[in-house]
Scaffold this motif. Structure first.
Motif, PDB file in Angstrom:
ATOM      1  N   ASP A 164      -9.590   1.165  -1.336  1.00 51.66           N
ATOM      2  CA  ASP A 164      -8.062   0.805  -0.318  1.00 51.66           C
ATOM      3  C   ASP A 164      -8.374   1.407   0.917  1.00 51.66           C
ATOM      4  OD1 ASP A 164      -7.474   2.575  -1.540  1.00 51.66           O
ATOM      5  OD2 ASP A 164      -6.800   2.033  -2.783  1.00 51.66           O
ATOM      6  N   LEU A 165      -7.265   1.297   1.233  1.00 50.87           N
ATOM      7  CA  LEU A 165      -7.283   2.087   2.773  1.00 50.87           C
ATOM      8  C   LEU A 165      -5.892   2.902   2.487  1.00 50.87           C
ATOM      9  CD1 LEU A 165      -8.013   4.054   5.789  1.00 50.87           C
ATOM     10  CD2 LEU A 165      -7.184   1.704   6.447  1.00 50.87           C
ATOM     11  N   SER A 166      -5.319   4.521   2.603  1.00 50.88           N
ATOM     12  CA  SER A 166      -4.637   4.409   2.514  1.00 50.88           C
ATOM     13  C   SER A 166      -3.403   5.827   4.045  1.00 50.88           C
ATOM     14  CB  SER A 166      -3.532   4.994   1.888  1.00 50.88           C
ATOM     15  OG  SER A 166      -2.202   5.921   1.567  1.00 50.88           O
ATOM     16  N   LEU A 167      -2.630   5.178   4.431  1.00 53.19           N
ATOM     17  CA  LEU A 167      -2.476   6.204   5.789  1.00 53.19           C
ATOM     18  C   LEU A 167      -0.935   7.501   5.793  1.00 53.19           C
ATOM     19  CD1 LEU A 167      -3.243   3.356   8.436  1.00 53.19           C
ATOM     20  CD2 LEU A 167      -3.914   5.837   8.398  1.00 53.19           C
ATOM     21  N   CYS A 168      -0.807   8.522   5.837  1.00 51.41           N
ATOM     22  CA  CYS A 168       0.470   9.003   5.887  1.00 51.41           C
ATOM     23  C   CYS A 168       0.814   9.864   6.717  1.00 51.41           C
ATOM     24  CB  CYS A 168       0.056  10.154   4.512  1.00 51.41           C
ATOM     25  SG  CYS A 168       1.164  10.633   3.353  1.00 51.41           S
ATOM     26  N   LEU A 169       1.783   9.688   7.026  1.00 47.10           N
ATOM     27  CA  LEU A 169       2.715  10.180   8.146  1.00 47.10           C
ATOM     28  C   LEU A 169       3.841  11.480   7.225  1.00 47.10           C
ATOM     29  CD1 LEU A 169       1.997   7.151   9.150  1.00 47.10           C
ATOM     30  CD2 LEU A 169       2.680   7.875  11.065  1.00 47.10           C
ATOM     31  N   PHE A 170       3.441  12.342   8.118  1.00 50.20           N
ATOM     32  CA  PHE A 170       4.426  13.625   7.476  1.00 50.20           C
ATOM     33  C   PHE A 170       5.057  13.651   9.544  1.00 50.20           C
ATOM     34  CE2 PHE A 170       5.016  18.479   7.498  1.00 50.20           C
ATOM     35  CZ  PHE A 170       5.914  18.487   6.939  1.00 50.20           C
ATOM     36  N   LEU A 171       5.642  13.173   9.249  1.00 59.44           N
ATOM     37  CA  LEU A 171       6.466  13.164  10.852  1.00 59.44           C
ATOM     38  C   LEU A 171       7.876  13.476  11.509  1.00 59.44           C
ATOM     39  CD1 LEU A 171       3.647  11.319  12.872  1.00 59.44           C
ATOM     40  CD2 LEU A 171       4.123  13.629  12.767  1.00 59.44           C
ATOM     41  N   PHE A 172       8.158  14.501  12.096  1.00 61.92           N
ATOM     42  CA  PHE A 172       9.908  15.358  11.650  1.00 61.92           C
ATOM     43  C   PHE A 172      10.306  15.320   9.885  1.00 61.92           C
ATOM     44  CE2 PHE A 172       8.426  12.317  15.525  1.00 61.92           C
ATOM     45  CZ  PHE A 172       8.897  13.119  16.407  1.00 61.92           C
ATOM     46  N   GLY A 173      10.129  15.778   9.872  1.00 64.20           N
ATOM     47  CA  GLY A 173      10.392  15.912   7.812  1.00 64.20           C
ATOM     48  C   GLY A 173      10.624  14.645   7.724  1.00 64.20           C
ATOM     49  N   ASP A 174       9.520  13.870   7.892  1.00 70.51           N
ATOM     50  CA  ASP A 174       9.955  12.080   6.556  1.00 70.51           C
ATOM     51  C   ASP A 174       8.145  11.820   6.684  1.00 70.51           C
ATOM     52  OD1 ASP A 174      13.003  11.135   7.039  1.00 70.51           O
ATOM     53  OD2 ASP A 174      12.000  11.009   9.314  1.00 70.51           O
ATOM     54  N   ILE A 175       7.866  11.498   4.678  1.00 65.15           N
ATOM     55  CA  ILE A 175       6.969  11.148   4.782  1.00 65.15           C
ATOM     56  C   ILE A 175       7.228   9.635   4.586  1.00 65.15           C
ATOM     57  CG2 ILE A 175       5.196  10.917   2.593  1.00 65.15           C
ATOM     58  CD1 ILE A 175       6.582  14.208   1.638  1.00 65.15           C
ATOM     59  N   CYS A 176       5.662   8.982   5.408  1.00 66.29           N
ATOM     60  CA  CYS A 176       5.756   7.213   5.024  1.00 66.29           C
ATOM     61  C   CYS A 176       3.697   7.260   5.232  1.00 66.29           C
ATOM     62  CB  CYS A 176       5.839   7.107   6.126  1.00 66.29           C
ATOM     63  SG  CYS A 176       8.048   7.384   7.135  1.00 66.29           S
ATOM     64  N   THR A 177       4.163   5.738   4.230  1.00 65.72           N
ATOM     65  CA  THR A 177       2.413   5.966   3.294  1.00 65.72           C
ATOM     66  C   THR A 177       2.907   4.446   3.054  1.00 65.72           C
ATOM     67  OG1 THR A 177       2.961   8.161   1.701  1.00 65.72           O
ATOM     68  CG2 THR A 177       1.077   6.748   1.407  1.00 65.72           C
ATOM     69  N   ILE A 178       1.321   4.113   4.230  1.00 61.47           N
ATOM     70  CA  ILE A 178       1.391   2.746   4.687  1.00 61.47           C
ATOM     71  C   ILE A 178      -0.513   2.288   3.508  1.00 61.47           C
ATOM     72  CG2 ILE A 178       0.705   0.858   5.703  1.00 61.47           C
ATOM     73  CD1 ILE A 178       1.974   2.226   7.895  1.00 61.47           C
ATOM     74  N   SER A 179      -0.411   1.676   2.671  1.00 60.41           N
ATOM     75  CA  SER A 179      -1.021   1.383   1.959  1.00 60.41           C
ATOM     76  C   SER A 179      -1.958   0.292   2.184  1.00 60.41           C
ATOM     77  CB  SER A 179      -0.743   1.818   0.215  1.00 60.41           C
ATOM     78  OG  SER A 179      -0.553   2.560  -0.139  1.00 60.41           O
ATOM     79  N   ILE A 180      -2.942  -0.027   2.814  1.00 60.27           N
ATOM     80  CA  ILE A 180      -3.642  -1.353   2.989  1.00 60.27           C
ATOM     81  C   ILE A 180      -5.052  -1.852   1.527  1.00 60.27           C
ATOM     82  CG2 ILE A 180      -4.702  -2.941   4.820  1.00 60.27           C
ATOM     83  CD1 ILE A 180      -4.090  -0.686   6.576  1.00 60.27           C
ATOM     84  N   HIS A 181      -4.477  -2.445   0.465  1.00 61.53           N
ATOM     85  CA  HIS A 181      -5.334  -3.174   0.032  1.00 61.53           C
ATOM     86  C   HIS A 181      -5.966  -3.959  -0.067  1.00 61.53           C
ATOM     87  CE1 HIS A 181      -3.084  -0.527  -2.322  1.00 61.53           C
ATOM     88  NE2 HIS A 181      -1.147  -1.102  -3.123  1.00 61.53           N
ATOM     89  N   ASN A 182      -7.719  -3.618   0.049  1.00 65.95           N
ATOM     90  CA  ASN A 182      -8.401  -4.382   0.029  1.00 65.95           C
ATOM     91  C   ASN A 182      -8.403  -6.229  -0.373  1.00 65.95           C
ATOM     92  OD1 ASN A 182     -10.960  -5.238   1.393  1.00 65.95           O
ATOM     93  ND2 ASN A 182     -12.044  -5.030  -0.068  1.00 65.95           N
ATOM     94  N   HIS A 183      -7.606  -5.907  -1.558  1.00 70.67           N
ATOM     95  CA  HIS A 183      -7.461  -7.795  -2.477  1.00 70.67           C
ATOM     96  C   HIS A 183      -6.676  -8.486  -1.367  1.00 70.67           C
ATOM     97  CE1 HIS A 183      -4.100  -5.613  -4.250  1.00 70.67           C
ATOM     98  NE2 HIS A 183      -3.938  -6.608  -4.575  1.00 70.67           N
ATOM     99  N   ARG A 184      -5.864  -7.862  -0.757  1.00 72.27           N
ATOM    100  CA  ARG A 184      -5.016  -8.684  -0.409  1.00 72.27           C
ATOM    101  C   ARG A 184      -6.040  -9.514   1.411  1.00 72.27           C
ATOM    102  NH1 ARG A 184       0.566  -4.869   0.148  1.00 72.27           N
ATOM    103  NH2 ARG A 184       0.258  -4.918  -2.526  1.00 72.27           N
ATOM    104  N   LEU A 185      -7.072  -8.590   1.551  1.00 70.79           N
ATOM    105  CA  LEU A 185      -7.353  -8.993   2.856  1.00 70.79           C
ATOM    106  C   LEU A 185      -8.461 -10.251   2.901  1.00 70.79           C
ATOM    107  CD1 LEU A 185      -9.346  -5.579   4.389  1.00 70.79           C
ATOM    108  CD2 LEU A 185      -6.478  -6.772   4.854  1.00 70.79           C
ATOM    109  N   GLY A 186      -8.036 -11.271   4.164  1.00 74.49           N
ATOM    110  CA  GLY A 186      -9.200 -12.512   4.109  1.00 74.49           C
ATOM    111  C   GLY A 186      -9.847 -11.950   5.310  1.00 74.49           C
ATOM    112  N   SER A 187     -10.668 -12.950   5.558  1.00 73.20           N
ATOM    113  CA  SER A 187     -11.716 -13.051   6.874  1.00 73.20           C
ATOM    114  C   SER A 187     -10.687 -13.021   8.470  1.00 73.20           C
ATOM    115  CB  SER A 187     -13.100 -14.271   7.248  1.00 73.20           C
ATOM    116  OG  SER A 187     -11.998 -15.439   6.329  1.00 73.20           O
ATOM    117  N   LYS A 188      -9.401 -13.772   7.876  1.00 78.16           N
ATOM    118  CA  LYS A 188      -8.589 -13.060   9.661  1.00 78.16           C
ATOM    119  C   LYS A 188      -8.580 -12.166   9.650  1.00 78.16           C
ATOM    120  CE  LYS A 188      -4.505 -14.061   6.877  1.00 78.16           C
ATOM    121  NZ  LYS A 188      -3.775 -13.564   7.017  1.00 78.16           N
ATOM    122  N   ASP A 189      -8.934 -11.218   8.628  1.00 79.75           N
ATOM    123  CA  ASP A 189      -8.168  -9.649   9.140  1.00 79.75           C
ATOM    124  C   ASP A 189      -9.206  -8.597   9.629  1.00 79.75           C
ATOM    125  OD1 ASP A 189      -5.660 -10.193   8.130  1.00 79.75           O
ATOM    126  OD2 ASP A 189      -6.279 -10.095   6.231  1.00 79.75           O
TER     127      ASP A 189
END
Length: 280
Positions: free
Chosen positions: A96-121
């Motif tokens: 999997d891949l995870s992006l974490c943004l800590f900007l302007f005092g906020d924490i935002c985390t996005i996880s992109i899991h491989n099992h959800r990916l298809g060839s179209k991605d």
């Protein structure tokens, strides 16, 4: 070169009121761990793993936020792109891949899991948008996921300089696998009011790249785009250099020279990294 799976983050765009850009953007995969894509100067003392742990401690998070607020940070307006300075090594997306943004005092985390990916991605332009917790700001991320990709490490030199001049403009990199021009990694960017002083001589002017690592799928071309001007307002070069991604057993090196008329020469060196050579 061994091929492997690479996630390429091209652009993070801010939408919201004018503010000071403070904080960090990090990416994490199972192989390389945490890496910075961006961090402000108040966070220079931390590595990415250490900062990520601190962000989820309420007291330390508050201290980090105060420290960033006290420093003079660059101004950011809506629709501004955050100039990324990483990663230092290619980012994988298995499992999997995870992006974490800590900007302007906020924490935002996005996880992109491989099992959800298809060839179209795969090898297509992808985009994620999200709103911060207080609802006043939002960000969009342009990225792509490549199977059977290689890592290109880029170096740029200004050579055979006859006389000193100021240089500004942009150097970008992308793959021919994605046609959308917005999906380009910005390697170098200078405004006219922050020109780089180029000295006379041969090979003494390394172009300080904001980022130098680009993921490119095997079978495509690495496209380097140069749009550079001198301090007299004259355009030195507007050039696209297309380099085919070839496969071999070990790392290889490609050097290209791009003329700037009679004024100087750009030398581009590409080191293609194999899987076993991957180091932070």
């Amino acid at each position: 070169m061994s091929c492997y799976d690479i996630a390429e983050v091209y652009r993070v765009t801010y939408y919201g009121p004018e503010d000071r850009l403070r904080g960090a953007i990090m990416v994490c995969d199972m192989k390389t761990g945490f890496q910075f894509l961006y961090k402000d100067k108040s966070l220079d003392e931390f590595d990415a793993q250490e900062l990520y742990i601190k962000l989820f401690n309420a007291e330390e998070h508050e201290e980090l936020d105060k420290k960033a607020t006290m420093m003079i940070q660059p101004c950011i307006k809506t629709r501004d792109h955050i100039l990324l300075s990483g990663p230092k090594a290619s980012v994988g997306f298995v499992p999997d891949l995870s992006l974490c943004l800590f900007l302007f005092g906020d924490i935002c985390t996005i996880s992109i899991h491989n099992h959800r990916l298809g060839s179209k991605d795969l090898s297509v332009p992808l985009k994620r948008s999200f709103v911060t917790y207080d609802g006043t700001r939002s960000f969009s991320i342009l990225y792509a996921l490549f199977k059977n990709a290689v890592e290109a490490r880029v170096k740029v030199k200004i050579c055979n300089v006859v006389s000193a001049f100021g240089l500004y403009g942009v150097v970008a990199a992308r793959t021919s696998a994605i046609k959308a021009p917005a999906y380009s990694s910005i390697l170098f960017f200078k405004d006219e009011d922050e020109k780089l002083e180029v000295k006379p001589g041969n090979g003494d002017n390394d172009l300080a790249l904001s980022r130098s690592v680009v993921g490119v799928p095997f079978g495509s071309e690495l496209i380097l785009q140069f749009g550079l001007c001198d301090d007299g307002g004259g355009k030195l070069v507007e050039h696209n250099e297309r380099i085919e991604v070839t496969q071999g057993e070990t790392s290889s090196r490609t050097v290209r020279s791009i003329p700037f008329g009679n004024q100087c020469l750009i030398e581009v060196e590409i080191n293609w990294k194999s899987k076993r050579d991957m180091q932070l």
